[in-house]
Design an enzyme around this catalytic site. Structure first.
Site, PDB file in Angstrom:
ATOM      1  N   TYR A 141       0.850  -1.355  -0.043  1.00  0.00           N
ATOM      2  CA  TYR A 141      -0.262  -0.396  -0.173  1.00  0.00           C
ATOM      3  C   TYR A 141       0.920   0.944  -0.283  1.00  0.00           C
ATOM      4  O   TYR A 141       0.418   2.445  -0.347  1.00  0.00           O
ATOM      5  CB  TYR A 141      -1.108   0.498   1.733  1.00  0.00           C
ATOM      6  CG  TYR A 141      -2.481  -1.365   1.350  1.00  0.00           C
ATOM      7  CD1 TYR A 141      -2.461  -2.365   0.340  1.00  0.00           C
ATOM      8  CD2 TYR A 141      -3.316  -0.841   1.906  1.00  0.00           C
ATOM      9  CE1 TYR A 141      -3.575  -2.911  -0.465  1.00  0.00           C
ATOM     10  CE2 TYR A 141      -4.260  -2.289   2.469  1.00  0.00           C
ATOM     11  CZ  TYR A 141      -4.465  -2.830   1.366  1.00  0.00           C
ATOM     12  OH  TYR A 141      -5.281  -4.154   1.405  1.00  0.00           O
ATOM     13  N   LYS A 191       2.723 -15.564   1.499  1.00  0.00           N
ATOM     14  CA  LYS A 191       2.494 -15.924   0.319  1.00  0.00           C
ATOM     15  C   LYS A 191       4.138 -16.623  -0.351  1.00  0.00           C
ATOM     16  O   LYS A 191       4.729 -15.402  -1.776  1.00  0.00           O
ATOM     17  CB  LYS A 191       2.421 -15.421  -1.123  1.00  0.00           C
ATOM     18  CG  LYS A 191       1.810 -15.888  -2.063  1.00  0.00           C
ATOM     19  CD  LYS A 191       0.414 -16.748  -1.984  1.00  0.00           C
ATOM     20  CE  LYS A 191       0.549 -17.109  -3.673  1.00  0.00           C
ATOM     21  NZ  LYS A 191      -0.841 -18.682  -3.253  1.00  0.00           N
ATOM     22  N   ASP A 223      -3.564 -17.609   0.811  1.00  0.00           N
ATOM     23  CA  ASP A 223      -4.481 -18.751  -0.173  1.00  0.00           C
ATOM     24  C   ASP A 223      -5.639 -19.751   1.086  1.00  0.00           C
ATOM     25  O   ASP A 223      -6.719 -19.613   1.230  1.00  0.00           O
ATOM     26  CB  ASP A 223      -4.037 -19.222  -1.337  1.00  0.00           C
ATOM     27  CG  ASP A 223      -3.159 -19.363  -1.495  1.00  0.00           C
ATOM     28  OD1 ASP A 223      -1.864 -19.642  -0.661  1.00  0.00           O
ATOM     29  OD2 ASP A 223      -2.702 -20.703  -2.425  1.00  0.00           O
ATOM     30  N   ASP A 247      -5.760  -7.260   5.887  1.00  0.00           N
ATOM     31  CA  ASP A 247      -6.641  -6.019   4.741  1.00  0.00           C
ATOM     32  C   ASP A 247      -7.841  -7.231   4.932  1.00  0.00           C
ATOM     33  O   ASP A 247      -8.712  -7.035   4.889  1.00  0.00           O
ATOM     34  CB  ASP A 247      -6.031  -5.354   3.820  1.00  0.00           C
ATOM     35  CG  ASP A 247      -6.970  -4.324   3.779  1.00  0.00           C
ATOM     36  OD1 ASP A 247      -8.071  -4.081   4.364  1.00  0.00           O
ATOM     37  OD2 ASP A 247      -7.570  -3.120   2.617  1.00  0.00           O
ATOM     38  N   ASP A 251     -11.194  -8.436   7.581  1.00  0.00           N
ATOM     39  CA  ASP A 251     -12.184  -8.472   7.346  1.00  0.00           C
ATOM     40  C   ASP A 251     -13.425  -9.891   6.562  1.00  0.00           C
ATOM     41  O   ASP A 251     -14.097  -9.983   7.421  1.00  0.00           O
ATOM     42  CB  ASP A 251     -12.661  -7.102   5.719  1.00  0.00           C
ATOM     43  CG  ASP A 251     -12.825  -6.037   6.280  1.00  0.00           C
ATOM     44  OD1 ASP A 251     -12.233  -5.412   7.493  1.00  0.00           O
ATOM     45  OD2 ASP A 251     -13.341  -5.578   5.391  1.00  0.00           O
TER      46      ASP A 251
END
Ligand code: NAD
Length: 359
Positions: A141, A191, A223, A247, A251
């Protein structure tokens, strides 16, 4: 020494829910909590008065405070501001950046009384208690270079996923220490089969592990973590991950609990200074109606007491009071179910306060 607390009600339902949380804070003061509480403007409310979502005065107060309690910012009223740097959310990002709040703690707790509200089967989520530790100020980000540019006759968008060892180490330490205080299990999500930056992430987590011999460290690809979160979420205790994966996963974890109106969060810097806020937004669709659920904000005060003010007994008292009102069958509209009493924001605040005082 008296510590300073800054309350930033913000926009939408923000003022309604922080008003109830402030009453609990005042009750803690009456029980000896030595804090000085003041209010400030942030987001759209600040823009309306000062033409800035983060006025200098608010930033100054924020820097001087040991902890900040935020309602929420934003709403349709300010969505048309053309200068993006003046939008309400820039105020929030500005506080995070200026205070260096790199460690985001997002608990996902399913109260047994609300297990039916989850989209998963109650037996999968009843008693769920996960803490997601998300790196908040680095990663893709913020990485440079970034942009959209013309290359070989077409437009190309690009971002940079970058973490330094020191950035990984400091969020790793927050997570290991959190695991030590909880169930002593830490799952680091990366990852590393594809991305070099997360190969480094994994190496640093491994390097830290011997310093926390009581914590069991495991690794999971993002994943698989997404899959496991909806398959068997109770396997997790503390999860640590980078900004973007955190993030998304936090959620998803929040939704497992079925009630965004119940979830607090914290963002901390290296000195334990923190901003505490509900996970939800400013809910403009119900603002001003007196029906918003104040519990996430009240539980944010509990997190503040635990993580910035070193008052775990008062924190527990608030959490127990919230459990008590749920046991008593009180529900705001967002968590209402058959046979339960639907109450307003203020009535919920009254009930938590009464339960807090009675304990
Ligand atoms: P939201 O969380 O505000 O609302 C989503 C839904 O949940 C709405 O139907 C709302 O009524 C409901 N809801 C949320 N909190 C509730 C509560 N305490 N009690 C009862 N119901 C509740 O998300 P959104 O609609 O995507 O965003 C609305 C505004 O909030 C936008 O301007 C957005 O930018 C802003 N926002 C701010 C923050 C923040 O300040 N940290 C976070 C997310 C969104």
């Amino acid at each position: 020494m008296t510590q300073k607390i800054l309350v930033l009600p913000g926009d939408g339902i923000g003022p309604e829910i922080t008003a109830q949380a402030s009453r609990i804070l005042a009750a803690c003061q009456a029980r000896g909590l030595d804090v000085d509480v003041e209010e400030g403007l942030l987001g759209g409310a600040a823009y309306d008065v000062h033409g800035e979502p983060l006025p200098a005065e608010t930033l100054e107060k924020a820097k001087a405070a040991r902890a900040i309690l935020l309602g929420a910012v934003g709403g349709p009223k300010w969505d048309k501001i053309e200068d993006l740097s003046k939008r309400p959310e820039k105020g929030l990002l500005g506080v995070r950046k200026q205070l260096g709040l790199f460690g985001n703690l997002r608990p996902a707790i399913t109260y047994p009384q609300l297990a039916d509200a989850s989209s998963l089967k109650p037996e999968l989520v009843a008693g769920l208690d996960i803490m997601i530790v998300r790196e908040l100020t680095g990663g893709i980000y913020f990485g440079q270079p970034r942009g959209i540019e013309e290359r070989d006759g077409e437009r190309v968008g690009f971002n940079t996923y970058v973490y330094s060892e020191s950035e990984i180490e400091r969020i790793g330490r927050v997570a290991f220490e959190m695991a030590q205080k909880r169930g002593k299990k830490l799952c680091s999500v990366d990852k590393a089969n594809v991305l070099e930056v997360t190969i480094l992430w994994r190496e640093v987590m491994e390097r830290l592990a011997p310093e926390y011999p009581d914590v069991e460290l495991s690794h999971m690809y993002v994943d698989n973590a997404a899959m496991q979160l909806v398959r068997a979420p109770k396997q997790f205790d503390v999860v640590v991950t980078g900004n973007m994966f955190g993030d998304i996963l936090s959620d998803a974890a929040a939704m497992l609990t079925g009630s965004i109106g119940m979830l607090p969060s914290a963002s901390l810097n290296e000195s334990g200074q923190g901003m505490y806020e509900p996970c939800h937004g400013s809910a403009p669709d119900i603002a001003g109606q007196g029906i918003a659920n104040p519990l996430a904000t009240i539980l944010s005060v509990a997190m503040m007491l635990r993580y910035s003010l070193d008052e775990p007994a008062l924190a527990q008292r608030i959490e127990d009071a919230v459990g008590q009102v749920l046991d008593d069958g009180l529900r705001t509209a967002d968590i209402a179910s058959e046979g339960m009493r639907t109450v307003s924001t203020a009535e919920m605040g009254d009930a938590v306060l009464a339960a807090f005082e009675a304990r």
